[in-house]
Design an enzyme around this catalytic site. Structure first.
Site, PDB file in Angstrom:
ATOM      1  N   CYS A  32      20.769 -12.481  -4.162  1.00 36.18           N
ATOM      2  CA  CYS A  32      19.322 -12.674  -3.986  1.00 36.18           C
ATOM      3  C   CYS A  32      18.733 -13.458  -5.165  1.00 36.18           C
ATOM      4  O   CYS A  32      18.660 -12.944  -6.277  1.00 36.18           O
ATOM      5  CB  CYS A  32      18.670 -11.300  -3.847  1.00 36.18           C
ATOM      6  SG  CYS A  32      16.885 -11.282  -3.976  1.00 36.18           S
ATOM      7  N   CYS A  35      15.676 -11.891  -6.794  1.00 39.70           N
ATOM      8  CA  CYS A  35      16.101 -10.708  -7.567  1.00 39.70           C
ATOM      9  C   CYS A  35      16.548 -11.125  -8.963  1.00 39.70           C
ATOM     10  O   CYS A  35      16.234 -10.461  -9.957  1.00 39.70           O
ATOM     11  CB  CYS A  35      17.250  -9.980  -6.871  1.00 39.70           C
ATOM     12  SG  CYS A  35      16.840  -9.312  -5.247  1.00 39.70           S
TER      13      CYS A  35
END
Length: 108
Positions: A32, A35
């Site tokens: 991600c 993230c």
């Protein structure tokens, strides 16, 4: 040294829900991009607020039970637990000042 704890399904209740301090949990995954953008900000907040806040991370690919329990649909999702209950939930990457603005009212 990092102030952020790697959480697991086994450690979640004792570490997060039973914590005396508010506990910020970062739900993330290695693939991600957002993230990875928010991770250093979360680490900075953990280091700066260590007296009033505990911080941990849960990899949703490795610990899917907790992500399912809290209905995590998008990552990153940050959930602030206070006395075992959700006090704040932030979905998506956000700048540090926005995260602090949303978290600070819950930090005693």
């Amino acid at each position: 040294m990092s102030e952020v704890t790697e959480l697991t399904t086994d450690s979640f209740k004792a570490t997060v829900l039973d914590s005396e301090k508010p506990y910020l949990v970062d739900f993330w995954a290695s693939w991600c991009g957002p993230c990875r953008m928010v991770a250093p900000i979360v680490e900075e907040i953990a280091a700066e607020k260590t007296d009033v806040l505990s911080v941990g991370k849960i990899n949703v690919d490795e610990q899917p039970e907790i992500a399912t329990q809290y209905q995590i649909m998008s990552i990153p999702t940050l959930i602030l637990f206070k006395s075992g209950e959700i006090a704040e939930q932030i979905v998506g990457a956000a700048p540090k000042d926005e995260l602090l603005r949303r978290l600070t009212p819950h930090l005693g």
